[in-house]
Motif scaffolding. Structure first.
Motif, PDB file in Angstrom:
ATOM      1  N   LEU A   1     -52.182  -4.226 -19.333  1.00 63.66           N
ATOM      2  CA  LEU A   1     -51.179  -3.445 -20.055  1.00 63.66           C
ATOM      3  C   LEU A   1     -50.278  -2.678 -19.095  1.00 63.66           C
ATOM      4  O   LEU A   1     -49.073  -2.579 -19.319  1.00 63.66           O
ATOM      5  CB  LEU A   1     -51.848  -2.493 -21.040  1.00 63.66           C
ATOM      6  CG  LEU A   1     -52.513  -3.165 -22.232  1.00 63.66           C
ATOM      7  CD1 LEU A   1     -53.262  -2.146 -23.070  1.00 63.66           C
ATOM      8  CD2 LEU A   1     -51.487  -3.909 -23.078  1.00 63.66           C
ATOM      9  N   LYS A   2     -50.855  -2.140 -18.031  1.00 67.25           N
ATOM     10  CA  LYS A   2     -50.050  -1.426 -17.045  1.00 67.25           C
ATOM     11  C   LYS A   2     -49.024  -2.364 -16.440  1.00 67.25           C
ATOM     12  O   LYS A   2     -47.852  -2.031 -16.311  1.00 67.25           O
ATOM     13  CB  LYS A   2     -50.936  -0.830 -15.955  1.00 67.25           C
ATOM     14  CG  LYS A   2     -50.166  -0.063 -14.911  1.00 67.25           C
ATOM     15  CD  LYS A   2     -51.079   0.541 -13.867  1.00 67.25           C
ATOM     16  CE  LYS A   2     -50.237   1.258 -12.822  1.00 67.25           C
ATOM     17  NZ  LYS A   2     -51.064   1.819 -11.768  1.00 67.25           N
ATOM     18  N   TYR A   3     -49.453  -3.546 -16.073  1.00 69.50           N
ATOM     19  CA  TYR A   3     -48.549  -4.515 -15.466  1.00 69.50           C
ATOM     20  C   TYR A   3     -47.465  -4.939 -16.452  1.00 69.50           C
ATOM     21  O   TYR A   3     -46.297  -5.025 -16.109  1.00 69.50           O
ATOM     22  CB  TYR A   3     -49.308  -5.741 -14.964  1.00 69.50           C
ATOM     23  CG  TYR A   3     -48.467  -6.566 -14.029  1.00 69.50           C
ATOM     24  CD1 TYR A   3     -48.504  -6.346 -12.662  1.00 69.50           C
ATOM     25  CD2 TYR A   3     -47.604  -7.522 -14.511  1.00 69.50           C
ATOM     26  CE1 TYR A   3     -47.715  -7.078 -11.796  1.00 69.50           C
ATOM     27  CE2 TYR A   3     -46.813  -8.259 -13.656  1.00 69.50           C
ATOM     28  CZ  TYR A   3     -46.865  -8.031 -12.305  1.00 69.50           C
ATOM     29  OH  TYR A   3     -46.070  -8.751 -11.472  1.00 69.50           O
ATOM     30  N   CYS A   4     -47.833  -5.199 -17.682  1.00 74.79           N
ATOM     31  CA  CYS A   4     -46.868  -5.653 -18.689  1.00 74.79           C
ATOM     32  C   CYS A   4     -45.848  -4.571 -19.039  1.00 74.79           C
ATOM     33  O   CYS A   4     -44.704  -4.881 -19.365  1.00 74.79           O
ATOM     34  CB  CYS A   4     -47.593  -6.081 -19.961  1.00 74.79           C
ATOM     35  SG  CYS A   4     -48.571  -7.569 -19.758  1.00 74.79           S
ATOM     36  N   ASN A   5     -46.255  -3.317 -18.996  1.00 79.85           N
ATOM     37  CA  ASN A   5     -45.373  -2.222 -19.382  1.00 79.85           C
ATOM     38  C   ASN A   5     -44.579  -1.626 -18.236  1.00 79.85           C
ATOM     39  O   ASN A   5     -43.630  -0.893 -18.466  1.00 79.85           O
ATOM     40  CB  ASN A   5     -46.177  -1.118 -20.068  1.00 79.85           C
ATOM     41  CG  ASN A   5     -46.702  -1.582 -21.410  1.00 79.85           C
ATOM     42  OD1 ASN A   5     -46.007  -2.245 -22.150  1.00 79.85           O
ATOM     43  ND2 ASN A   5     -47.931  -1.244 -21.707  1.00 79.85           N
ATOM     44  N   ASP A   6     -44.938  -1.903 -16.986  1.00 78.57           N
ATOM     45  CA  ASP A   6     -44.256  -1.329 -15.826  1.00 78.57           C
ATOM     46  C   ASP A   6     -43.435  -2.412 -15.143  1.00 78.57           C
ATOM     47  O   ASP A   6     -43.944  -3.164 -14.338  1.00 78.57           O
ATOM     48  CB  ASP A   6     -45.267  -0.721 -14.861  1.00 78.57           C
ATOM     49  CG  ASP A   6     -44.617   0.032 -13.715  1.00 78.57           C
ATOM     50  OD1 ASP A   6     -43.382  -0.055 -13.560  1.00 78.57           O
ATOM     51  OD2 ASP A   6     -45.341   0.702 -12.970  1.00 78.57           O
ATOM     52  N   LYS A   7     -42.157  -2.480 -15.463  1.00 81.56           N
ATOM     53  CA  LYS A   7     -41.296  -3.542 -14.937  1.00 81.56           C
ATOM     54  C   LYS A   7     -41.082  -3.425 -13.432  1.00 81.56           C
ATOM     55  O   LYS A   7     -40.662  -4.369 -12.786  1.00 81.56           O
ATOM     56  CB  LYS A   7     -39.968  -3.535 -15.663  1.00 81.56           C
ATOM     57  CG  LYS A   7     -40.129  -3.692 -17.170  1.00 81.56           C
ATOM     58  CD  LYS A   7     -39.084  -4.564 -17.750  1.00 81.56           C
ATOM     59  CE  LYS A   7     -39.172  -4.649 -19.248  1.00 81.56           C
ATOM     60  NZ  LYS A   7     -40.249  -5.354 -19.790  1.00 81.56           N
ATOM     61  N   LYS A   8     -41.379  -2.270 -12.851  1.00 82.60           N
ATOM     62  CA  LYS A   8     -41.198  -2.074 -11.414  1.00 82.60           C
ATOM     63  C   LYS A   8     -42.459  -2.396 -10.623  1.00 82.60           C
ATOM     64  O   LYS A   8     -42.445  -2.368  -9.410  1.00 82.60           O
ATOM     65  CB  LYS A   8     -40.768  -0.637 -11.129  1.00 82.60           C
ATOM     66  CG  LYS A   8     -39.399  -0.307 -11.698  1.00 82.60           C
ATOM     67  CD  LYS A   8     -38.999   1.109 -11.389  1.00 82.60           C
ATOM     68  CE  LYS A   8     -37.647   1.396 -12.012  1.00 82.60           C
ATOM     69  NZ  LYS A   8     -37.241   2.777 -11.791  1.00 82.60           N
TER      70      LYS A   8
END
Length: 76
Positions: free
Chosen positions: A56-63
């Protein structure tokens, strides 16, 4: 996360594949099911070889640029 998309003909499912140290990770996504249930998100995270939190962190953090398969500190 470094996955390559492999769309499937005749179905709404999309497969994302990645090889890490000789291990194949294949995530299957059924886009018409979006927004995804907790069960589907858990399944996709498991297929990607990471925790739900990292997924979820990866999917939600575009940077986000780090690869969670390399950084073991992210798997917690």
């Amino acid at each position: 996360m470094g996955f390559q998309e492999y769309p499937q003909k005749g179905t709404s499912h999309v497969h994302w594949k990645k090889v890490v140290n000789g291990s194949l990770f294949k995530v299957t996504v059924d886009c018409p099911k979006a927004p995804f249930s907790k069960t589907l998100v858990s399944s996709m995270a498991s297929q990607a070889g990471v925790s739900v939190k990292v997924f979820l962190k990866y999917c939600n953090d575009k940077k986000l640029r780090t690869d969670p398969h390399i950084s073991t500190s992210l798997k917690n």
